[in-house]
Design a protein around this motif. Structure first.
Motif, PDB file in Angstrom:
ATOM      1  N   MET A1059      35.348  33.356  34.195  1.00 17.50           N
ATOM      2  CA  MET A1059      36.297  34.255  34.849  1.00 17.50           C
ATOM      3  C   MET A1059      36.938  35.193  33.838  1.00 17.50           C
ATOM      4  SD  MET A1059      35.789  33.264  37.851  1.00 17.50           S
ATOM      5  CE  MET A1059      36.960  34.382  38.607  1.00 17.50           C
ATOM      6  N   VAL A1060      37.195  34.678  32.624  1.00 10.66           N
ATOM      7  CA  VAL A1060      37.740  35.524  31.555  1.00 10.66           C
ATOM      8  C   VAL A1060      36.738  36.607  31.181  1.00 10.66           C
ATOM      9  CG1 VAL A1060      38.505  35.551  29.146  1.00 10.66           C
ATOM     10  CG2 VAL A1060      39.203  33.688  30.669  1.00 10.66           C
ATOM     11  N   PHE A1061      35.475  36.212  31.065  1.00 11.93           N
ATOM     12  CA  PHE A1061      34.427  37.166  30.688  1.00 11.93           C
ATOM     13  C   PHE A1061      34.356  38.298  31.712  1.00 11.93           C
ATOM     14  CE2 PHE A1061      30.096  36.899  28.346  1.00 11.93           C
ATOM     15  CZ  PHE A1061      30.193  38.234  27.995  1.00 11.93           C
ATOM     16  N   ILE A1062      34.398  37.946  32.989  1.00 12.67           N
ATOM     17  CA  ILE A1062      34.314  38.982  34.024  1.00 12.67           C
ATOM     18  C   ILE A1062      35.546  39.872  33.983  1.00 12.67           C
ATOM     19  CG2 ILE A1062      34.210  39.374  36.509  1.00 12.67           C
ATOM     20  CD1 ILE A1062      32.767  36.660  36.743  1.00 12.67           C
ATOM     21  N   ALA A1063      36.725  39.275  33.793  1.00 12.88           N
ATOM     22  CA  ALA A1063      37.974  40.050  33.820  1.00 12.88           C
ATOM     23  C   ALA A1063      38.040  41.070  32.695  1.00 12.88           C
ATOM     24  CB  ALA A1063      39.158  39.090  33.759  1.00 12.88           C
ATOM     25  N   VAL A1064      37.697  40.620  31.464  1.00 10.60           N
ATOM     26  CA  VAL A1064      37.810  41.540  30.320  1.00 10.60           C
ATOM     27  C   VAL A1064      36.672  42.557  30.307  1.00 10.60           C
ATOM     28  CG1 VAL A1064      39.025  39.795  28.952  1.00 10.60           C
ATOM     29  CG2 VAL A1064      36.532  39.983  28.780  1.00 10.60           C
ATOM     30  N   SER A1065      35.629  42.328  31.099  1.00 10.45           N
ATOM     31  CA  SER A1065      34.490  43.266  31.105  1.00 10.45           C
ATOM     32  C   SER A1065      34.643  44.368  32.140  1.00 10.45           C
ATOM     33  CB  SER A1065      33.194  42.500  31.386  1.00 10.45           C
ATOM     34  OG  SER A1065      32.971  41.476  30.442  1.00 10.45           O
ATOM     35  N   LEU A1066      35.595  44.268  33.040  1.00  7.23           N
ATOM     36  CA  LEU A1066      35.719  45.243  34.114  1.00  7.23           C
ATOM     37  C   LEU A1066      35.889  46.673  33.611  1.00  7.23           C
ATOM     38  CD1 LEU A1066      37.929  43.333  36.728  1.00  7.23           C
ATOM     39  CD2 LEU A1066      35.485  43.731  36.794  1.00  7.23           C
ATOM     40  N   PRO A1067      36.656  46.925  32.522  1.00  5.26           N
ATOM     41  CA  PRO A1067      36.805  48.318  32.059  1.00  5.26           C
ATOM     42  C   PRO A1067      35.484  48.992  31.695  1.00  5.26           C
ATOM     43  CG  PRO A1067      38.484  46.939  31.071  1.00  5.26           C
ATOM     44  CD  PRO A1067      37.549  46.013  31.771  1.00  5.26           C
ATOM     45  N   MET A1068      34.461  48.179  31.359  1.00  2.49           N
ATOM     46  CA  MET A1068      33.172  48.778  30.980  1.00  2.49           C
ATOM     47  C   MET A1068      32.513  49.479  32.168  1.00  2.49           C
ATOM     48  SD  MET A1068      32.802  48.207  27.802  1.00  2.49           S
ATOM     49  CE  MET A1068      31.065  48.573  27.608  1.00  2.49           C
ATOM     50  N   LEU A1069      32.931  49.144  33.374  1.00  5.21           N
ATOM     51  CA  LEU A1069      32.327  49.767  34.555  1.00  5.21           C
ATOM     52  C   LEU A1069      32.661  51.244  34.651  1.00  5.21           C
ATOM     53  CD1 LEU A1069      33.098  46.950  37.154  1.00  5.21           C
ATOM     54  CD2 LEU A1069      30.880  47.467  36.122  1.00  5.21           C
ATOM     55  N   SER A1070      33.784  51.659  34.028  1.00  7.95           N
ATOM     56  CA  SER A1070      34.183  53.071  34.123  1.00  7.95           C
ATOM     57  C   SER A1070      33.253  53.980  33.352  1.00  7.95           C
ATOM     58  CB  SER A1070      35.625  53.230  33.612  1.00  7.95           C
ATOM     59  OG  SER A1070      35.681  52.856  32.229  1.00  7.95           O
ATOM     60  N   LEU A1071      32.422  53.404  32.460  1.00 13.31           N
ATOM     61  CA  LEU A1071      31.489  54.220  31.687  1.00 13.31           C
ATOM     62  C   LEU A1071      30.272  54.635  32.518  1.00 13.31           C
ATOM     63  CD1 LEU A1071      31.500  52.179  28.348  1.00 13.31           C
ATOM     64  CD2 LEU A1071      32.791  54.253  28.887  1.00 13.31           C
ATOM     65  N   ASP A1072      30.057  53.953  33.641  1.00 15.00           N
ATOM     66  CA  ASP A1072      28.872  54.221  34.479  1.00 15.00           C
ATOM     67  C   ASP A1072      29.213  55.301  35.502  1.00 15.00           C
ATOM     68  OD1 ASP A1072      26.549  54.222  35.887  1.00 15.00           O
ATOM     69  OD2 ASP A1072      26.623  52.094  36.472  1.00 15.00           O
ATOM     70  N   SER A1073      28.393  56.363  35.514  1.00 16.29           N
ATOM     71  CA  SER A1073      28.638  57.447  36.471  1.00 16.29           C
ATOM     72  C   SER A1073      28.426  56.995  37.904  1.00 16.29           C
ATOM     73  CB  SER A1073      27.718  58.632  36.163  1.00 16.29           C
ATOM     74  OG  SER A1073      26.353  58.229  36.270  1.00 16.29           O
TER      75      SER A1073
END
Length: 1188
Positions: A1059-1073
């Motif tokens: 759950m920590v891994f998913i939470a801290v990774s969410l900002p990376m989604l903004s890089l995808d158009s």
């Protein structure tokens, strides 16, 4: 014999000897027939008879036959011993295998001696024969002669008879040091009967007077029984309504037993009798008339079973060797030409008459079964007439006509309406069995109330020789007749029917009448039967009446036995195939399996190997294909091929009945399939997609109505096929329904058929075929192509299935079938991944397609899940250019159709398959967590330190992989939600009361410490199976529980770090158009909005398994929300435009996660993430969507 040397007729036991020898004759004929067939078949004859090493020895033994003696000087010569050495080596095997054959020939020799002795005795007694008076005596005498002649003719047809007898005797000599004691006489008999007819003529020269006396008595019977059909019609033969006023009067005749006596039997008597005693043809015009009439009606006659004799060729061969018989030879040739040309049309017309006559009998007697009593004679006459015509056609069709100056018309020997005649024969037999109690009661009263009185008066007053001066034996017999009939009562019959009481048995009375005929038909008898014709007629009538009481089955067998079909397998099958090819004859096809029950009638206790029960092999043959007793080898090989393997008669009757019923069911199945296919096409015309063409034409016409442009022609609308201009118009569907009606009438004729102690159920054959065909049709209508990924839409499949089921339901109007059972068996199997044969079902096909085709294409970015539309939709491409239009397979109407087809079990399997894919993704996620365990542990404990978080985040590996796998999980769960909603809608419609109970149970089941998580999960499983949403997915829990390790603490920690891994990774989604939010579809283009469902479902399942229930789930989701909001808020500090292009769309994920979660609240979100930021993000994505 008396002391004076004179024969005493009463002590000769003529009746008993005739009875025993006639029965013995049938047994001997059966044994000799089987030996002939065995020796004529290379596969079934003893192997050493075909051994090349023994060929010289066998030829030598045959050449020297019957002088087979190892002590003969000639046999001891060296070159002879070298040839016979091979015999010495296998003498034990020879004796073992040939003993049955050898002693059968010995039995034939003994039988011949007994027959000769009896015939000589009857000559000495100077017996008077008259078929109209002493019927049993005359018939027994002539039957014995014919059986004896047939036996000797068959014996002469065994080609290996000398080899068999010689080999056995030589082996016996080598083993025991001496030849068999019977061999000398046996060898001489074989030599004597090299030309059997010549030898038989010599034997019967002393008996010619008695034979002629018996044959000439047929002049009163045979000519009137051999009338053409036109005279039958004029006389209204067999008609019950020709004289309505006499309909209730008993049918009477002065020659009662002669009325149903077989014409074929009389023809054999005449032909063989006058052939052996041909001198009578020059002494009596009546003999010549009988002789010419018999020769003119046949060109072949039956010896035994399928062994026949070409009459005219045989007669010519015999007469040509007799001086002065040239006129008889010419006469025979004329009869041969007449028989070849005219016998066929003659019998064809008689069959046509019998079809209508028997049909009338069946209809009247079925409506008024009480007439079976007084009109029983008509029934047996009709059966006998029909049986004669059927057997005549059988032997003449199988054996081609001799080549003469004139040729027969082949049409006369191919009767495609024969099944109808067979059917009416079986109908009459069925009526006799059904109403046997009616007939029994009628004739018990007849015997007691009429026959006994008439007989008593006749005995007392009417005899030519008064009873008081009759011999003692005759007096006792006649008194017993009267006493027996006087002692009868209806109550006795009632006791028989309903209780364990006395059984009617008149066999002793009939045997006494047979004895009386013998006593009163010899010379110097004190009571002469021919001088008392009234007594003979009355007793023959009484005998018939007794048969109606205790031997109805025996009478039916005597007059309507068709067991000869067993030996004409090719013709039997050919007529059956013609029957199925002719719609008007289809309803009569049931007569063929019914006739198979006759086959055991031709067996005899002296030949027990014909009735040995090879049950194991037969049952194995019935279970050859997929465990089904209806898919068997008989589908691949015809009965004619199987017959050549010399099956036992019992096994042959079973296999052929099985074959016929299977073919009938298969033909009905094919007809039903054609109707179903046509109905499916008509049903497809009503699909909404077909309205598009009509709408486009209407629009085009409206647009161009004022122009001269040619308007497109409007297509035919559904239902046009039902509009007819005339009642005479017959469509293909009309023909199919006619054929179905006729064939179903045959299948529904009887619920069961008894064949050789086995029961066949015709309707079960049809049921099995319908189940098999319905299963194949369901899978076929899916139209799944693994290569192209094409499959039928569930709604279209459901429409076709409903059309198919509609046709199957109409079958109940024709056959007493439980179609609901067929639907249950087939459709329930289709809810499983495999059916009973191990084949794929529609559940397996659709599950595989949705997982491997639809959901896999979602990851390519061309398909996204739209919560707004409740479906997966294609994005960024033209729907007409893609192989799969996702919305056509995933919208609510299609999934409802899928739920209708698959049912709760099928949808459960679909869910389990989805969960299996999710569990595999979770397993990979756990591996990624394990690789980053230390970093994630640090991130989890230092989320309030931005700098340290940023530093450690950069050390994480495979962040994109984690997000991609979680997105896949979310997509799968979104599809599962759609499927569950569809199932819920269907069940609420189908079982509303049960659904309300399940909903109430789920809603009010308390989650208290007393109700542990196991009980809660059971309730959730029940609710999930009904399509209801659950806070914790039981299917996902079951799938993830398999991955549980031995250390629960480690599993719990891994779940927390995931759950920590998913939470801290969410900002990376903004890089995808592709992370942009589409307001019209309420989702992100790359389906990251499905993360919300994935996070909630995975967390709920994992912490249910590894934690302490709902409290743990809420705590961990709060932790996740804190980490996620902290990570996303850092995006506000980013200056990189690349990282900011989808920031607002990613912000919306937090809102979606909270809205999806039953464990989080908006207040909790407000405390972690400003709601104003969410509101501004919604405005931003909406403005961006409007600009696009």
């Amino acid at each position: 014999m008396s002391r004076t040397g004179q024969l005493i007729p009463s002590q000769q036991k003529l009746a008993e000897k005739l009875t025993v020898l006639n029965d013995r004759a049938m047994g001997m004929l059966t044994r000799i027939y089987n030996i002939k067939k065995a020796c004529g078949d290379v596969k079934s004859k003893p192997a050493f008879l075909s051994d090349k090493n023994l060929e010289g020895a066998i030829k030598f033994i045959v050449r020297k036959f019957p002088h087979v003696d190892s002590k003969n000087n000639y046999w001891t010569m060296p070159f002879v011993q070298s040839q016979l050495q091979q015999v010495n080596n296998i003498k034990g095997e020879i004796m073992k295998q040939l003993s049955l054959y050898y002693f059968t020939f010995v039995d034939v020799m003994d039988f011949k001696d007994h027959v000769s002795e009896l015939l000589t005795t009857m000559d000495a007694c100077n017996v008077h024969f008259d078929i109209t008076t002493n019927y049993d005596l005359t018939k027994g005498y002539l039957d014995l002669i014919i059986s004896y002649v047939s036996l000797m003719l068959l014996l002469a047809r065994i080609d290996d008879r000398k080899a068999v007898l010689g080999l056995y005797n030589y082996a016996h000599d080598l083993t025991h040091g001496k030849v068999d004691q019977n061999f000398a006489r046996l060898g001489q008999m074989i030599l004597d009967y090299e030309q059997p007819l010549k030898k038989l003529q010599e034997e019967f020269t002393p008996h010619s007077k008695l034979v002629a006396c018996a044959l000439l008595s047929l002049h009163q019977v045979y000519p009137r029984r051999n009338l053409p059909a036109e005279q039958w019609r004029q006389a209204q033969m067999l008609s019950l309504v020709s004289a309505p006023g006499q309909m209730l009067n008993p049918a009477q005749s002065e020659t009662m037993p002669c009325e149903y006596l077989s014409v074929e039997t009389m023809e054999k008597w005449i032909i063989f009798g006058f052939l052996l005693c041909h001198g009578q043809l020059t002494q009596s015009d009546s003999a010549v008339q009988l002789w010419r009439l018999a020769l003119s009606g046949n060109y072949v006659i039956t010896l035994f079973r399928d062994e026949v004799l070409y009459i005219h060729k045989t007669v010519e061969g015999v007469f040509e060797g007799i001086k002065g018989y040239s006129k008889r030879v010419t006469e025979t040739k004329e009869c041969a030409n007449y028989a070849v040309v005219n016998a066929g049309p003659f019998h064809r017309e008689r069959r046509a008459f019998l079809r209508t006559a028997l049909k009338e009998l069946v209809m009247i007697l079925a409506d008024q079964p009480g007439l079976l009593g007084p009109k029983a004679l008509f029934v047996f006459m009709g059966l006998s007439f029909a049986r004669d015509e059927v057997l005549w056609l059988l032997r003449h069709s199988e054996n081609p006509a001799p080549k003469l100056n004139k040729r027969p018309n082949p049409v006369d020997y191919e009767d495609r309406q024969l099944p109808e005649l067979l059917y009416y024969m079986e109908e009459l037999r069925g009526l006799l069995r059904k109403y046997n109690q009616v007939m029994q009661r009628y004739y018990v009263q007849y015997l007691n109330g009429f026959d006994s009185i008439v007989l008593n008066n006749l005995v007392q007053n009417g005899l030519h020789q008064n009873l008081s001066v009759c011999p003692e034996d005759e007096s006792i017999i006649m008194s017993s007749f009267v006493n027996t009939m006087n002692g009868l009562s209806v109550k006795q019959g009632t006791t028989l029917l309903f209780e364990e009481g006395e059984i009617f048995d008149f066999r002793g009375m009939r045997l006494d009448w047979f004895r009386l005929q013998a006593y009163t038909s010899v010379s110097r008898a004190q009571l002469v039967l021919r001088e008392n014709p009234d007594l003979a007629r009355l007793m023959n009538t009484i005998t018939f009446h007794t048969y109606m009481v205790d031997s109805l089955d025996e009478m039916a067998k005597e007059t309507s036995d068709l067991s000869n079909f067993c030996f004409y397998g090719r013709l039997f099958e050919q007529y059956f195939q013609w029957c199925l090819e002719t719609p008007s004859q289809m309803r009569y096809s049931i007569s063929f399996p019914l006739i198979c029950s006759h086959f055991m009638n031709c067996t005899h206790e002296i030949c027990p190997e014909e009735v040995v029960k090879p049950m194991l092999s037969y049952k194995q043959n019935l279970r050859t294909a997929g465990g089904s007793t209806r898919e068997r080898k008989s589908q691949d090989t015809s009965f004619c091929d199987r017959q050549s393997k010399r099956h036992h008669i019992g096994d042959r009757s079973l296999s052929q009945a099985n074959f016929f019923l299977d073919e009938m069911a298969k033909e009905a199945k094919n007809i039903i399939t054609s109707i179903c296919d046509e109905q499916c096409k008509l049903g497809d015309q009503l699909l909404p997609k077909n309205a598009a063409k009509t709408i486009s034409i209407a629009i085009e016409r409206k647009r161009n109505q004022n122009k001269a442009k040619k308007l497109p022609q409007e297509p035919d609308k559904p239902g046009r096929e039902s509009m007819r201009r005339s009642r005479t118009d017959v469509t293909s569907m009309d023909k199919l329904y006619l054929m179905l009606t006729e064939l179903c009438s045959a299948i529904n004729y009887t619920p069961s058929i008894q064949v050789w102690e086995h029961t066949f159920a015709p309707r079960e054959y049809l049921t099995q075929h319908l189940e098999s065909r319905f299963t194949k049709a369901l899978v076929g209508m899916v139209m799944y192509n693994p290569d192209s990924g094409e499959i039928a839409k569930p709604s279209e499949l459901l429409n076709s299935v409903e059309a198919y089921m509609g046709v199957l339901q109409t079958i109940e109007n024709y056959v007493h079938l439980d179609i609901t059972r067929v639907f249950n068996n087939v459709l329930l199997q289709q809810t499983q991944p495999q059916d009973s044969h191990g084949d794929k079902t529609i559940t397996a096909l659709y599950t595989n397609w949705y997982l491997e085709v639809l959901l896999r294409r979602v990851s390519t970015g061309q398909i996204m899940f739209s919560p707004n539309r409740h479906a997966f939709v294609n994005v960024g491409v033209d729907p007409n250019q893609v192989a799969v239009n996702a919305e056509e397979f995933s919208d609510i109407s299609e999934l409802r159709s899928l739920a209708e087809l698959l049912g709760p079990y099928g949808m459960k399997f679909l869910n389990e398959s989805l969960m299996w894919h999710i569990s595999s993704q979770v397993a990979e996620l756990k591996k990624l967590v394990t690789q980053n365990k230390d970093v994630l542990t640090t991130l989890r404990t230092h989320f309030d330190k931005p700098a340290l978080m940023a530093e450690h985040f950069n050390r994480l590996r495979d962040v994109d992989n984690v997000l991609k796998r979680v997105t896949i999980v979310g997509v799968i769960l979104s599809f599962k939600t759609l499927a569950q909603e569809a199932l819920n809608d269907v069940l609420k419609k189908r079982i509303p009361f049960l659904m309300s109970s399940i909903i109430d149970f789920q809603k009010h089941f308390p989650e208290t410490p007393e109700n542990n998580m196991v009980r809660v999960e059971i309730v959730n499983e029940m609710a999930s199976a009904a399509g209801l949403p659950c806070d914790v997915d039981p299917a996902l829990c079951a799938a993830l529980r398999v991955q549980k390790s031995e250390n629960p603490d480690d599993d719990y920690k891994i779940a927390c770090l995931l759950m920590v891994f998913i939470a801290v990774s969410l900002p990376m989604l903004s890089l995808d158009s592709q992370s942009s939010f589409r307001a019209d579809l309420e989702g992100h283009t790359n389906n990251i909005h499905c993360l919300a469902k994935a996070v909630n479902s995975i967390a709920a399942a994992m912490f249910t398994i590894y934690g302490k229930g709902r409290v743990t789930i809420e705590e961990r989701l709060k932790e996740f929300l804190a980490l996620a909001s902290s990570s996303l808020l850092k995006l506000g500090q980013e200056t990189d435009k690349l990282a900011l292009r989808s920031r607002e769309s990613v912000y919306l994920l937090l809102d979606q996660i909270v809205r999806e979660s039953p464990f989080l609240t908006m207040d909790l979100l407000e405390s972690c993430f400003p709601y104003a930021l969410l509101r501004n993000s919604y405005h931003a994505v909406l403005r961006q969507d409007n600009r696009m």
